[in-house]
Design an enzyme around this catalytic site. Structure first.
Site, mmCIF file in Angstrom:
data_model
loop_
_atom_site.group_PDB
_atom_site.id
_atom_site.type_symbol
_atom_site.label_atom_id
_atom_site.label_comp_id
_atom_site.label_asym_id
_atom_site.label_seq_id
_atom_site.Cartn_x
_atom_site.Cartn_y
_atom_site.Cartn_z
ATOM 1 N N ALA A 9 0.991 -1.262 -0.006
ATOM 2 C CA ALA A 9 -0.077 0.006 -0.039
ATOM 3 C C ALA A 9 0.951 1.330 -0.036
ATOM 4 C CB ALA A 9 -1.136 -0.056 1.208
ATOM 5 N N TRP A 10 0.217 2.544 -0.245
ATOM 6 C CA TRP A 10 1.080 3.703 -0.191
ATOM 7 C C TRP A 10 1.385 4.254 1.131
ATOM 8 C CZ3 TRP A 10 -2.346 6.748 2.107
ATOM 9 C CH2 TRP A 10 -3.671 6.307 1.769
ATOM 10 N N CYS B 96 -3.592 1.853 8.869
ATOM 11 C CA CYS B 96 -4.797 0.907 8.804
ATOM 12 C C CYS B 96 -4.972 0.613 10.274
ATOM 13 C CB CYS B 96 -4.094 -0.395 8.024
ATOM 14 S SG CYS B 96 -2.364 -0.848 9.063
ATOM 15 N N SER C 91 -6.396 -2.783 0.882
ATOM 16 C CA SER C 91 -7.573 -2.664 1.413
ATOM 17 C C SER C 91 -8.356 -3.863 1.468
ATOM 18 C CB SER C 91 -8.483 -1.642 0.586
ATOM 19 O OG SER C 91 -8.616 -2.260 -0.886
ATOM 20 N N PRO D 6 -11.117 -4.724 -0.090
ATOM 21 C CA PRO D 6 -11.688 -5.408 -1.511
ATOM 22 C C PRO D 6 -10.360 -5.705 -2.225
ATOM 23 C CG PRO D 6 -12.565 -2.956 -1.089
ATOM 24 C CD PRO D 6 -11.725 -3.319 0.263
ATOM 25 N N GLY E 208 -7.961 -9.371 7.862
ATOM 26 C CA GLY E 208 -6.640 -10.116 7.224
ATOM 27 C C GLY E 208 -6.387 -11.362 8.143
ATOM 28 N N LYS F 66 6.061 -5.615 -5.667
ATOM 29 C CA LYS F 66 5.378 -4.386 -6.351
ATOM 30 C C LYS F 66 4.660 -3.447 -5.487
ATOM 31 C CE LYS F 66 0.863 -3.538 -7.581
ATOM 32 N NZ LYS F 66 1.153 -2.242 -7.443
ATOM 33 N N GLU G 297 -2.661 -8.369 5.093
ATOM 34 C CA GLU G 297 -2.605 -7.003 6.160
ATOM 35 C C GLU G 297 -3.614 -6.173 5.285
ATOM 36 O OE1 GLU G 297 -1.522 -6.956 8.928
ATOM 37 O OE2 GLU G 297 -0.016 -8.691 8.738
HETATM 38 P P1 NDP Z 1 -5.361 -1.099 -2.213
HETATM 39 O O1 NDP Z 1 -5.862 -2.352 -1.628
HETATM 40 O O2 NDP Z 1 -5.963 -0.205 -3.290
HETATM 41 O O3 NDP Z 1 -3.802 -1.481 -3.098
HETATM 42 C C1 NDP Z 1 -3.034 -2.087 -2.300
HETATM 43 C C2 NDP Z 1 -2.046 -2.805 -3.431
HETATM 44 O O4 NDP Z 1 -2.663 -3.940 -4.007
HETATM 45 C C3 NDP Z 1 -1.428 -1.984 -4.349
HETATM 46 O O5 NDP Z 1 -0.114 -1.870 -4.984
HETATM 47 C C4 NDP Z 1 -2.391 -2.127 -5.508
HETATM 48 O O6 NDP Z 1 -1.926 -1.613 -6.763
HETATM 49 C C5 NDP Z 1 -2.594 -3.680 -5.652
HETATM 50 N N1 NDP Z 1 -3.713 -4.314 -6.196
HETATM 51 C C6 NDP Z 1 -4.819 -3.580 -6.592
HETATM 52 N N2 NDP Z 1 -5.640 -4.579 -6.945
HETATM 53 C C7 NDP Z 1 -4.865 -5.753 -7.167
HETATM 54 C C8 NDP Z 1 -5.251 -7.297 -7.506
HETATM 55 N N3 NDP Z 1 -6.478 -7.377 -8.223
HETATM 56 N N4 NDP Z 1 -4.346 -7.988 -7.467
HETATM 57 C C9 NDP Z 1 -3.022 -7.766 -7.114
HETATM 58 N N5 NDP Z 1 -2.767 -6.618 -6.504
HETATM 59 C C10 NDP Z 1 -3.672 -5.614 -6.461
HETATM 60 O O7 NDP Z 1 -4.900 -0.276 -0.995
HETATM 61 P P2 NDP Z 1 -4.162 1.207 -1.117
HETATM 62 O O8 NDP Z 1 -2.993 1.257 -1.731
HETATM 63 O O9 NDP Z 1 -5.275 2.218 -1.208
HETATM 64 O O10 NDP Z 1 -3.791 1.364 0.472
HETATM 65 C C11 NDP Z 1 -4.961 1.751 1.491
HETATM 66 C C12 NDP Z 1 -5.438 0.543 2.163
HETATM 67 O O11 NDP Z 1 -4.352 -0.249 2.634
HETATM 68 C C13 NDP Z 1 -6.300 0.883 3.379
HETATM 69 O O12 NDP Z 1 -7.590 0.230 3.431
HETATM 70 C C14 NDP Z 1 -5.508 0.391 4.485
HETATM 71 O O13 NDP Z 1 -6.263 -0.082 5.614
HETATM 72 C C15 NDP Z 1 -4.672 -0.896 4.152
HETATM 73 N N6 NDP Z 1 -3.684 -0.812 4.796
HETATM 74 C C16 NDP Z 1 -3.552 -2.117 5.672
HETATM 75 C C17 NDP Z 1 -2.536 -2.304 6.547
HETATM 76 C C18 NDP Z 1 -2.298 -3.517 7.289
HETATM 77 O O14 NDP Z 1 -1.272 -3.830 7.857
HETATM 78 N N7 NDP Z 1 -3.247 -3.950 7.713
HETATM 79 C C19 NDP Z 1 -1.293 -1.078 6.670
HETATM 80 C C20 NDP Z 1 -1.494 -0.131 5.467
HETATM 81 C C21 NDP Z 1 -2.650 0.000 4.753
HETATM 82 P P3 NDP Z 1 -2.147 -0.083 -7.157
HETATM 83 O O15 NDP Z 1 -2.787 0.634 -6.086
HETATM 84 O O16 NDP Z 1 -0.821 0.173 -7.144
HETATM 85 O O17 NDP Z 1 -2.897 -0.151 -8.534
#
Ligand code: NDP
Length: 483
Positions: free
Chosen positions: A150-151, A283, A228, A230, A453, A175, A249
């Site tokens: 995530a970012w 998160c 996230s 989803p 998770g 990635k 996570e």
């Molecule tokens: P996303 O779920 O949008 O993306 C997470 C990563 O998955 C990105 O690198 C994304 O690529 C990639 N991705 C998206 N779709 C797919 C797919 N179908 N198959 C494989 N990889 C895919 O999360 P965000 O980046 O928006 O981060 C925010 C979310 O992360 C929040 O909901 C937060 O709660 C959660 N989070 C959880 C943590 C934890 O440890 N529990 C810690 C930090 C954040 P790209 O976005 O580059 O297209």
């Protein structure tokens, strides 16, 4: 301001570019300036990265664990020596204030590399006495692991995944989020400098389709995602299709419960950390702050005063306490939730607006009189928006705290030690804090339950998620065969 890496990808120890991949920018969210331009991985680049990891993994696994650990510990030392430079990079990529990145991002990554570097050589199996015969177990690496980030904590996330994976003899293809592509590349270069053989750690850039292609590859044994819910559902399903190990996570809507006997100044400080650190993009944030009705007025007074005093602005200025959201999209989403909170009748105590017209700044926002069914109390906002809810009764607040699909984290503030333990025992959360919040030392396992998770990162628990057990039966007598 530029932070252009030598190329978009790092594969088999080599900077790799393929301009056929879609171009995307890394943007400094405080100003909108483009700090780097990259290309997403094409299917050929993904193929090369997995090939490189497959080719390197077996030799790496065959190295004595103490030697693997030494490489990771050297990388930890390099990260610490370059903490300032890496922190500036993280600030440019995410917009998080330097005040935070100097202490929380590369530093946490270095801790993970040091911890798992030390852990590597301590891994042992079991011997099992079976009368005349015996058995023993071996801890084996899984093979090629995929990390997807995530970012919000790009450097921490990549280190939390790479450190245990590599320590226990796996190779990794990572990635990053396309919003924050830079620090994983910096880590790849540092690991190489520390002596990591080529191909053991590879970085490819791209959007979800690149992550999905990696997870689908039959040569990949495991996927660890931070993202996230989803996305977690999709990635977990894809991993299940290939019968692969998975660590998820994911997001949260964690409760922070403040009892009437709590030290209120500490509770206020923790509630602010739990909602405003990293502009609320964490998160495990305690975004549902349940406050006992007897201390609610005093709590809100102190909280409002301290919230109004925070310094928001240029994240590169070390005096800045709150920076921008990571992107315009995230800012728009958070402002939308704030409007929804107002429309649903929550009482706005402070904040509630975009700050300025340049950059993605949202004021730290405090809602009181929030009720359980309001959208701002149910959905993960991922921004600096705190919802304060009232409660009177312990059993009731526990039931309300658990009434969510999420189960990442929870916090309890009380001076009553029995109550503290009694309450955390009943909270449905993977990580709980008593009289503290959001501290995640590498020694402590971290992860969620319910929709937040599966699996755990950090601590001894990580061993279970980056190794598998081989059982070996040793026959020491004649074979008893009925044939
Ligand atoms: P996303 O779920 O949008 O993306 C997470 C990563 O998955 C990105 O690198 C994304 O690529 C990639 N991705 C998206 N779709 C797919 C797919 N179908 N198959 C494989 N990889 C895919 O999360 P965000 O980046 O928006 O981060 C925010 C979310 O992360 C929040 O909901 C937060 O709660 C959660 N989070 C959880 C943590 C934890 O440890 N529990 C810690 C930090 C954040 P790209 O976005 O580059 O297209």
């Amino acid at each position: 301001m530029r932070a252009q890496p030598k190329a978009s990808h790092f594969i088999a120890g080599t900077w790799t570019e393929d301009q056929a991949g879609a171009r995307f920018d890394s943007v400094f969210p405080a100003t909108g300036e483009v700090v780097a331009q990259l290309h997403a991985a094409t299917p050929e680049v993904v193929e090369r990265a997995v090939n490189a990891a497959v080719a390197a993994q077996k030799d790496w696994a065959a190295r004595p664990p103490v030697e693997r650990g030494r490489v990771l510990r050297r990388a930890a030392d390099i990260i610490r020596a370059r903490n300032h430079e890496l922190s500036v990079l993280e600030t440019l990529d995410t917009g998080k204030p330097l005040q935070e990145t100097l202490v929380a991002d590369a530093a946490s990554g270095a801790d993970a590399l040091e911890y798992f570097g030390g852990f590597a050589a301590t891994v042992t199996g079991q011997t099992i006495a079976l009368g005349q015969d015996m058995a023993y177990t071996l801890r084996e690496p899984l093979g090629v692991c995929v990390g997807i980030g995530a970012w919000n904590y790009p450097m921490q996330i990549v280190c939390w995944k790479a450190a245990p994976a590599l320590a226990f003899g796996n190779a990794m293809v990572f990635k990053p989020s396309e919003l924050t592509p830079l620090s994983a590349l910096a880590l790849a270069e540092i690991l190489q400098e520390a002596g990591l053989p080529d191909g053991v750690f590879n970085v490819v850039q791209g959007m979800g389709d690149v992550g999905a292609a990696l997870v689908r590859d039959p040569r990949v044994a495991k996927v660890s995602l931070t993202g996230s819910v989803p996305t977690g559902r999709k990635v977990y399903a894809a991993a299940a299709e290939g019968i692969k190990s998975a660590t998820m996570e994911l997001g949260g809507k964690s409760p922070l419960i403040i009892f009437e006997d709590a030290d209120l100044d500490n509770a206020v400080g923790a509630a602010m950390l739990a909602n405003f650190y990293s502009a609320g993009q964490i998160c495990s944030n305690g975004t549902r702050v349940f406050v006992h009705h007897r201390v609610k007025a005093a709590f809100l007074d102190k909280l409002a005063a301290r919230t109004e005093a925070v310094t928001m602005g240029d994240p590169l200025d070390e005096a800045t306490q709150i920076g921008p959201m990571v992107s315009e999209r995230q800012m728009a989403q958070v402002l939308g939730y704030i409007e929804q909170g107002k429309a649903e009748g929550a009482r706005m105590v402070c904040g509630g607006k975009r700050e300025g017209t340049t950059g993605c700044f949202v004021q730290p926002t405090l809602f009181a009189d929030v009720t359980d069914q309001m959208v701002i109390a149910r959905e993960e906002i991922f921004g600096p928006v705190m919802a304060v809810l009232d409660f009177e009764d312990e059993a009731d607040v526990i039931a309300r705290a658990n009434d969510t699909e999420y189960g990442l984290a929870a916090g309890v503030f009380t001076r009553d030690i029995s109550r503290a333990h009694r309450v955390v025992a009943q909270l449905e959360a993977g990580t709980c804090w008593i009289n503290a919040y959001n501290l995640t030392p590498v020694e402590m396992p971290f992860g969620g339950v319910k929709a937040s998770g599966v699996g755990r990162e950090n601590g001894h628990a990580a061993l279970e998620h980056y190794t598998r057990i081989k059982s070996v039966y040793l026959g020491l007598g004649d074979v008893e065969s009925p044939y």
